[in-house]
Write an enzyme that holds these catalytic residues in place. Sequence first.
Site, PDB file in Angstrom:
ATOM      1  N   CYS A  47       0.809  -1.220   0.000  1.00 11.30           N
ATOM      2  CA  CYS A  47       0.000   0.000   0.000  1.00 11.30           C
ATOM      3  C   CYS A  47       0.840   1.266   0.000  1.00 11.30           C
ATOM      4  O   CYS A  47       1.996   1.274   0.400  1.00 11.30           O
ATOM      5  CB  CYS A  47      -0.979   0.044   1.166  1.00 11.30           C
ATOM      6  SG  CYS A  47      -2.235  -1.233   1.097  1.00 11.30           S
TER       7      CYS A  47
ATOM      8  N   ASP B 122      -9.036  -3.756   9.163  1.00 16.28           N
ATOM      9  CA  ASP B 122      -8.383  -3.033  10.252  1.00 16.28           C
ATOM     10  C   ASP B 122      -8.393  -1.535   9.985  1.00 16.28           C
ATOM     11  O   ASP B 122      -8.336  -0.726  10.914  1.00 16.28           O
ATOM     12  CB  ASP B 122      -6.971  -3.558  10.512  1.00 16.28           C
ATOM     13  CG  ASP B 122      -6.040  -3.489   9.313  1.00 16.28           C
ATOM     14  OD1 ASP B 122      -6.505  -3.319   8.171  1.00 16.28           O
ATOM     15  OD2 ASP B 122      -4.815  -3.637   9.519  1.00 16.28           O
TER      16      ASP B 122
ATOM     17  N   ARG C 269      -3.657   0.510  -3.156  1.00 13.19           N
ATOM     18  CA  ARG C 269      -3.950  -0.611  -2.277  1.00 13.19           C
ATOM     19  C   ARG C 269      -3.442  -1.938  -2.812  1.00 13.19           C
ATOM     20  O   ARG C 269      -3.627  -2.271  -3.979  1.00 13.19           O
ATOM     21  CB  ARG C 269      -5.457  -0.706  -2.059  1.00 13.19           C
ATOM     22  CG  ARG C 269      -5.827  -1.756  -1.039  1.00 13.19           C
ATOM     23  CD  ARG C 269      -7.269  -1.630  -0.616  1.00 13.19           C
ATOM     24  NE  ARG C 269      -7.569  -2.614   0.409  1.00 13.19           N
ATOM     25  CZ  ARG C 269      -8.688  -3.307   0.461  1.00 13.19           C
ATOM     26  NH1 ARG C 269      -9.638  -3.100  -0.424  1.00 13.19           N
ATOM     27  NH2 ARG C 269      -8.878  -4.183   1.415  1.00 13.19           N
ATOM     28  N   LEU C 270      -2.819  -2.672  -1.916  1.00 11.22           N
ATOM     29  CA  LEU C 270      -2.502  -4.078  -2.115  1.00 11.22           C
ATOM     30  C   LEU C 270      -3.521  -4.842  -1.283  1.00 11.22           C
ATOM     31  O   LEU C 270      -3.578  -4.685  -0.060  1.00 11.22           O
ATOM     32  CB  LEU C 270      -1.082  -4.387  -1.642  1.00 11.22           C
ATOM     33  CG  LEU C 270      -0.657  -5.850  -1.725  1.00 11.22           C
ATOM     34  CD1 LEU C 270      -0.556  -6.294  -3.179  1.00 11.22           C
ATOM     35  CD2 LEU C 270       0.681  -6.037  -1.025  1.00 11.22           C
TER      36      LEU C 270
ATOM     37  N   GLY D 180      -0.544  -0.529   6.171  1.00 11.24           N
ATOM     38  CA  GLY D 180       0.028  -1.332   7.244  1.00 11.24           C
ATOM     39  C   GLY D 180      -0.913  -2.382   7.765  1.00 11.24           C
ATOM     40  O   GLY D 180      -1.842  -2.810   7.083  1.00 11.24           O
ATOM     41  N   GLU D 181      -0.641  -2.776   8.999  1.00  8.42           N
ATOM     42  CA  GLU D 181      -1.449  -3.792   9.656  1.00  8.42           C
ATOM     43  C   GLU D 181      -1.479  -3.497  11.145  1.00  8.42           C
ATOM     44  O   GLU D 181      -0.447  -3.282  11.774  1.00  8.42           O
ATOM     45  CB  GLU D 181      -0.859  -5.177   9.411  1.00  8.42           C
ATOM     46  CG  GLU D 181      -1.691  -6.289   9.956  1.00  8.42           C
ATOM     47  CD  GLU D 181      -1.147  -7.667   9.618  1.00  8.42           C
ATOM     48  OE1 GLU D 181      -1.678  -8.646  10.167  1.00  8.42           O
ATOM     49  OE2 GLU D 181      -0.196  -7.775   8.811  1.00  8.42           O
TER      50      GLU D 181
END
Length: 188
Positions: A2, A102, A50-51, A78-79
């Site tokens: 991303c 998320d 976006r991925l 991120g995550e």
Amino acid sequence: MCGITGWVSFERDLGAHRDTLDAMVATMARRGPDATGGWTGRHAAVGHRRLLTIDPRGGAQPMVENTPTGSVALTYSGETYNFAELRAELRRRGHRFRTRSDTEVVLRGYLEWHEDVVHRLNGMYAFAVWDDRRSRLLMVRDRLGIKPLHYYPTSDGVLFGSEPKAILANPLVAPPLTWTECGRSSPG
């Protein structure tokens, strides 16, 4: 992976500069080959590449919450590892979720706790939240700096991006060097 980017300007209407935002977003195509998005308001424009990983259908970005007093727009890379726990806490506080992402947890966390959301996040991330209600930009990077976030102050705001080339795509920024300044002639 991303990519995020954006522009805040308190002296111009950025709704008229969607083409510039799109150019900034386009520079990060390799960071997010699966989807692209942008949002513009009067004093802010945020974009995203976006991925697809978590919630491919529901996690489109920028993610925007329209409130009676103004919009809140988030672009996130991120995550967040503890997003399930945060989602449960936010549900107990009355928040309803439209996605399983998320990203929405971070957005709703901001709506609940404002800047203090950063103290609750566990993960690797870089994000920016434009809050129209407060005319405020919050830019955040994880504590270890795993996810990049670059910024460039302007005379009336700021430009930001996951990569410097997103910032350089804005006509307000002149590249620091040209080929001729390096002692080479420009291609003719």
